[in-house]
Design a protein around this motif. Structure first.
Motif, PDB file in Angstrom:
ATOM      1  N   GLU A   1      40.336 -18.214  43.157  1.00 18.08           N
ATOM      2  CA  GLU A   1      39.656 -17.435  43.113  1.00 18.08           C
ATOM      3  C   GLU A   1      38.372 -17.833  43.900  1.00 18.08           C
ATOM      4  OE1 GLU A   1      40.517 -14.667  41.309  1.00 18.08           O
ATOM      5  OE2 GLU A   1      42.206 -15.598  40.816  1.00 18.08           O
ATOM      6  N   PRO A   2      37.990 -17.218  45.219  1.00 14.31           N
ATOM      7  CA  PRO A   2      36.901 -17.508  45.910  1.00 14.31           C
ATOM      8  C   PRO A   2      35.709 -17.430  45.263  1.00 14.31           C
ATOM      9  CG  PRO A   2      37.902 -15.540  46.820  1.00 14.31           C
ATOM     10  CD  PRO A   2      38.726 -16.055  45.592  1.00 14.31           C
ATOM     11  N   ILE A   3      34.750 -18.179  45.478  1.00 15.24           N
ATOM     12  CA  ILE A   3      33.405 -18.287  44.983  1.00 15.24           C
ATOM     13  C   ILE A   3      32.381 -17.871  46.362  1.00 15.24           C
ATOM     14  CG2 ILE A   3      31.373 -19.553  44.140  1.00 15.24           C
ATOM     15  CD1 ILE A   3      33.331 -21.528  42.910  1.00 15.24           C
ATOM     16  N   ASP A   4      32.995 -18.511  47.199  1.00 16.41           N
ATOM     17  CA  ASP A   4      32.095 -17.966  48.769  1.00 16.41           C
ATOM     18  C   ASP A   4      33.104 -18.604  49.705  1.00 16.41           C
ATOM     19  OD1 ASP A   4      31.627 -20.929  49.070  1.00 16.41           O
ATOM     20  OD2 ASP A   4      29.729 -21.057  48.576  1.00 16.41           O
ATOM     21  N   PRO A   5      32.984 -18.429  51.042  1.00 17.38           N
ATOM     22  CA  PRO A   5      33.845 -18.683  51.974  1.00 17.38           C
ATOM     23  C   PRO A   5      34.566 -20.009  51.944  1.00 17.38           C
ATOM     24  CG  PRO A   5      31.989 -17.602  52.921  1.00 17.38           C
ATOM     25  CD  PRO A   5      31.670 -17.667  51.539  1.00 17.38           C
TER      26      PRO A   5
ATOM     27  N   GLU B   1      47.030 -15.522  46.781  1.00 15.94           N
ATOM     28  CA  GLU B   1      46.071 -16.293  46.640  1.00 15.94           C
ATOM     29  C   GLU B   1      45.210 -15.957  45.451  1.00 15.94           C
ATOM     30  OE1 GLU B   1      43.073 -16.904  49.750  1.00 15.94           O
ATOM     31  OE2 GLU B   1      41.757 -17.887  48.306  1.00 15.94           O
ATOM     32  N   THR B   2      44.922 -14.811  45.167  1.00 12.70           N
ATOM     33  CA  THR B   2      44.145 -14.395  43.902  1.00 12.70           C
ATOM     34  C   THR B   2      44.917 -13.561  42.886  1.00 12.70           C
ATOM     35  OG1 THR B   2      43.394 -12.375  44.833  1.00 12.70           O
ATOM     36  CG2 THR B   2      41.929 -14.008  45.401  1.00 12.70           C
ATOM     37  N   ALA B   3      44.487 -13.729  41.532  1.00 13.78           N
ATOM     38  CA  ALA B   3      45.006 -12.936  40.695  1.00 13.78           C
ATOM     39  C   ALA B   3      45.356 -11.666  40.864  1.00 13.78           C
ATOM     40  CB  ALA B   3      44.282 -12.792  39.110  1.00 13.78           C
ATOM     41  N   ARG B   4      44.502 -10.968  41.654  1.00 10.44           N
ATOM     42  CA  ARG B   4      44.602  -9.457  41.749  1.00 10.44           C
ATOM     43  C   ARG B   4      45.418  -9.241  43.061  1.00 10.44           C
ATOM     44  NH1 ARG B   4      38.768  -6.856  42.425  1.00 10.44           N
ATOM     45  NH2 ARG B   4      38.273  -8.893  43.450  1.00 10.44           N
ATOM     46  N   GLU B   5      45.768 -10.136  43.925  1.00 11.82           N
ATOM     47  CA  GLU B   5      46.715 -10.127  44.873  1.00 11.82           C
ATOM     48  C   GLU B   5      48.104 -10.512  44.332  1.00 11.82           C
ATOM     49  OE1 GLU B   5      44.163 -11.998  48.508  1.00 11.82           O
ATOM     50  OE2 GLU B   5      45.788 -12.899  47.960  1.00 11.82           O
ATOM     51  N   MET B   6      48.151 -11.557  43.161  1.00 12.83           N
ATOM     52  CA  MET B   6      49.626 -11.676  42.408  1.00 12.83           C
ATOM     53  C   MET B   6      49.777 -10.092  41.757  1.00 12.83           C
ATOM     54  SD  MET B   6      50.352 -14.491  39.812  1.00 12.83           S
ATOM     55  CE  MET B   6      50.658 -15.892  41.314  1.00 12.83           C
TER      56      MET B   6
ATOM     57  N   ASP C   1      41.783 -16.966  34.659  1.00 10.16           N
ATOM     58  CA  ASP C   1      41.377 -15.813  33.551  1.00 10.16           C
ATOM     59  C   ASP C   1      40.135 -15.014  34.354  1.00 10.16           C
ATOM     60  OD1 ASP C   1      42.983 -16.179  31.638  1.00 10.16           O
ATOM     61  OD2 ASP C   1      42.001 -18.226  31.041  1.00 10.16           O
ATOM     62  N   TRP C   2      39.281 -15.695  35.262  1.00  5.92           N
ATOM     63  CA  TRP C   2      38.140 -15.155  35.403  1.00  5.92           C
ATOM     64  C   TRP C   2      38.081 -15.035  37.119  1.00  5.92           C
ATOM     65  CZ3 TRP C   2      37.730 -19.133  31.788  1.00  5.92           C
ATOM     66  CH2 TRP C   2      37.620 -18.871  30.604  1.00  5.92           C
ATOM     67  N   ARG C   3      37.265 -14.497  37.740  1.00  5.49           N
ATOM     68  CA  ARG C   3      37.020 -14.459  39.122  1.00  5.49           C
ATOM     69  C   ARG C   3      35.406 -14.233  39.257  1.00  5.49           C
ATOM     70  NH1 ARG C   3      39.257  -9.328  38.476  1.00  5.49           N
ATOM     71  NH2 ARG C   3      37.687  -7.723  38.785  1.00  5.49           N
ATOM     72  N   THR C   4      34.861 -14.515  40.379  1.00  7.20           N
ATOM     73  CA  THR C   4      33.532 -14.192  40.323  1.00  7.20           C
ATOM     74  C   THR C   4      33.538 -13.116  41.746  1.00  7.20           C
ATOM     75  OG1 THR C   4      33.111 -15.575  42.737  1.00  7.20           O
ATOM     76  CG2 THR C   4      33.100 -16.636  40.576  1.00  7.20           C
TER      77      THR C   4
ATOM     78  N   THR D   1      33.941 -12.509  35.955  1.00 14.58           N
ATOM     79  CA  THR D   1      34.556 -11.232  35.713  1.00 14.58           C
ATOM     80  C   THR D   1      36.144 -11.523  35.366  1.00 14.58           C
ATOM     81  OG1 THR D   1      33.239 -10.306  37.293  1.00 14.58           O
ATOM     82  CG2 THR D   1      34.953  -8.882  36.449  1.00 14.58           C
ATOM     83  N   GLU D   2      36.335 -10.808  34.174  1.00 14.91           N
ATOM     84  CA  GLU D   2      37.726 -11.066  33.639  1.00 14.91           C
ATOM     85  C   GLU D   2      39.052 -10.579  34.830  1.00 14.91           C
ATOM     86  OE1 GLU D   2      40.116 -10.246  29.440  1.00 14.91           O
ATOM     87  OE2 GLU D   2      37.981  -9.615  29.523  1.00 14.91           O
ATOM     88  N   ASN D   3      39.958 -11.235  34.984  1.00 17.04           N
ATOM     89  CA  ASN D   3      41.077 -10.894  35.663  1.00 17.04           C
ATOM     90  C   ASN D   3      42.133 -10.076  34.812  1.00 17.04           C
ATOM     91  OD1 ASN D   3      40.840 -11.794  38.540  1.00 17.04           O
ATOM     92  ND2 ASN D   3      41.220 -13.809  37.864  1.00 17.04           N
ATOM     93  N   PRO D   4      42.793  -9.213  35.578  1.00 18.30           N
ATOM     94  CA  PRO D   4      43.863  -8.244  34.953  1.00 18.30           C
ATOM     95  C   PRO D   4      44.759  -9.268  34.447  1.00 18.30           C
ATOM     96  CG  PRO D   4      44.170  -8.190  37.401  1.00 18.30           C
ATOM     97  CD  PRO D   4      42.764  -8.988  37.284  1.00 18.30           C
ATOM     98  N   ASP D   5      45.201  -9.085  33.240  1.00 15.81           N
ATOM     99  CA  ASP D   5      46.457  -9.677  32.843  1.00 15.81           C
ATOM    100  C   ASP D   5      47.841  -9.070  33.136  1.00 15.81           C
ATOM    101  OD1 ASP D   5      48.657 -10.463  31.045  1.00 15.81           O
ATOM    102  OD2 ASP D   5      47.150 -11.397  29.490  1.00 15.81           O
ATOM    103  N   ILE D   6      48.424  -9.764  34.237  1.00 17.59           N
ATOM    104  CA  ILE D   6      49.895  -9.281  34.833  1.00 17.59           C
ATOM    105  C   ILE D   6      50.735  -9.185  33.990  1.00 17.59           C
ATOM    106  CG2 ILE D   6      51.238  -9.621  36.847  1.00 17.59           C
ATOM    107  CD1 ILE D   6      48.965 -11.497  37.943  1.00 17.59           C
ATOM    108  N   LEU D   7      51.169 -10.173  33.075  1.00 10.55           N
ATOM    109  CA  LEU D   7      52.044 -10.054  32.046  1.00 10.55           C
ATOM    110  C   LEU D   7      51.987  -8.859  31.064  1.00 10.55           C
ATOM    111  CD1 LEU D   7      54.582 -11.169  30.352  1.00 10.55           C
ATOM    112  CD2 LEU D   7      53.233 -12.851  29.257  1.00 10.55           C
ATOM    113  N   ALA D   8      50.582  -8.877  30.545  1.00 10.26           N
ATOM    114  CA  ALA D   8      50.518  -7.544  29.564  1.00 10.26           C
ATOM    115  C   ALA D   8      50.539  -6.382  30.174  1.00 10.26           C
ATOM    116  CB  ALA D   8      48.965  -7.931  28.772  1.00 10.26           C
ATOM    117  N   GLY D   9      50.413  -6.296  31.446  1.00 11.49           N
ATOM    118  CA  GLY D   9      50.411  -4.977  32.400  1.00 11.49           C
ATOM    119  C   GLY D   9      51.773  -4.601  32.377  1.00 11.49           C
TER     120      GLY D   9
END
Ligand code: C5P
Length: 214
Positions: free
Chosen positions: A20-24, A72-77, A98-101, A120-128
């Motif tokens: 989860e990127p914080i900055d570049p 790379e990120t949870a949202r991409e996954m 669990d979290w991203r910035t 910020t909380e990431n989406p739970d892919i399994l629960a989804g």
């Protein structure tokens, strides 16, 4: 030759950590190596399944016969998992952050007094997946715990809407290591397997999946 038991089945596997990127130049990560998830994808493909492997950033070769989608990120996954549906089974092995910035566009400058990250909380892919109408017929989650392994895994089974939770005690050398001790938690109870290497866990799990889908 006998027909392989998972021929004609599509199985989705997630593996590895997310970043989860914080900055570049900086990111939040975890110690997942991806070894267990990649071994499971390989074991399923050897048994004839069409395997979609959604992989976070790991330094591992793609197992033979496996379709790999790198993220790379949870949202991409989450998006890659959705795009790979429908599936007969899903094995969610990834250690999703669990979290991203929010991710700053410019490198955050060092300041006297330190800095604060807003998470910020990431989406739970399994629960989804567990809540979807086109939910995979067999939905398997993992639970890495350092204490009360069975208790936490049993709670996770219900919370995520999964059929099985593969629970492992990661208080020792499991993360990044080659061996694993797992317990299969389902509505039918708990099955504890001996400590074995991750390839053997993958083979035993693939056999169990083949039986369940038969
Ligand atoms: O809640 P916890 O992270 O312990 O749950 C682990 C299980 O849930 C694993 O199967 C993992 O792949 C999955 N998971 C997920 N998306 C998340 C968090 C966990 O798919 N954001």
């Amino acid at each position: 030759a006998p027909v392989k038991p998972l021929t004609g089945k599509h199985i989705l596997v997630t593996a590895g950590p997310t970043h989860e990127p914080i900055d570049p130049v900086r990111y939040i990560a975890n110690r997942s190596s991806g070894k267990q998830g990649f071994a499971i994808a390989a074991a399923l493909a050897r048994r004839g399944a069409r395997v979609s492997l959604v992989a976070g950033p790991v330094a591992l070769p793609t197992p033979p016969g496996v379709t790999r989608i790198d993220v790379e990120t949870a949202r991409e996954m989450a998006a890659a998992v959705e795009a790979a549906l429908p599936a007969d089974a899903a094995v969610m092995v990834a250690a999703v952050a669990d979290w991203r910035t929010e991710g700053e566009r410019q490198k955050i400058k060092k300041q006297a007094g330190g800095a604060t990250l807003h998470l910020t909380e990431n989406p739970d892919i399994l629960a989804g997946l567990g809540a979807r109408k086109d939910r995979p017929h067999l939905l398997i989650g993992f639970a890495a715990e350092t204490e009360k392994v069975i208790e936490h895994a049993t709670a996770k089974l219900a919370r995520k809407g999964a059929d099985w939770i593969v629970a492992n005690d990661v208080s020792g050398d499991v993360m990044g290591g080659d061996a694993n001790t797992v317990h299969i938690v389902s509505q039918d109870g708990v099955e504890s397997w001996d400590r074995m290497d991750k390839a053997a866990v993958a083979d035993a799990l693939a056999e169990r999946i083949a039986k369940a889908l038969a």
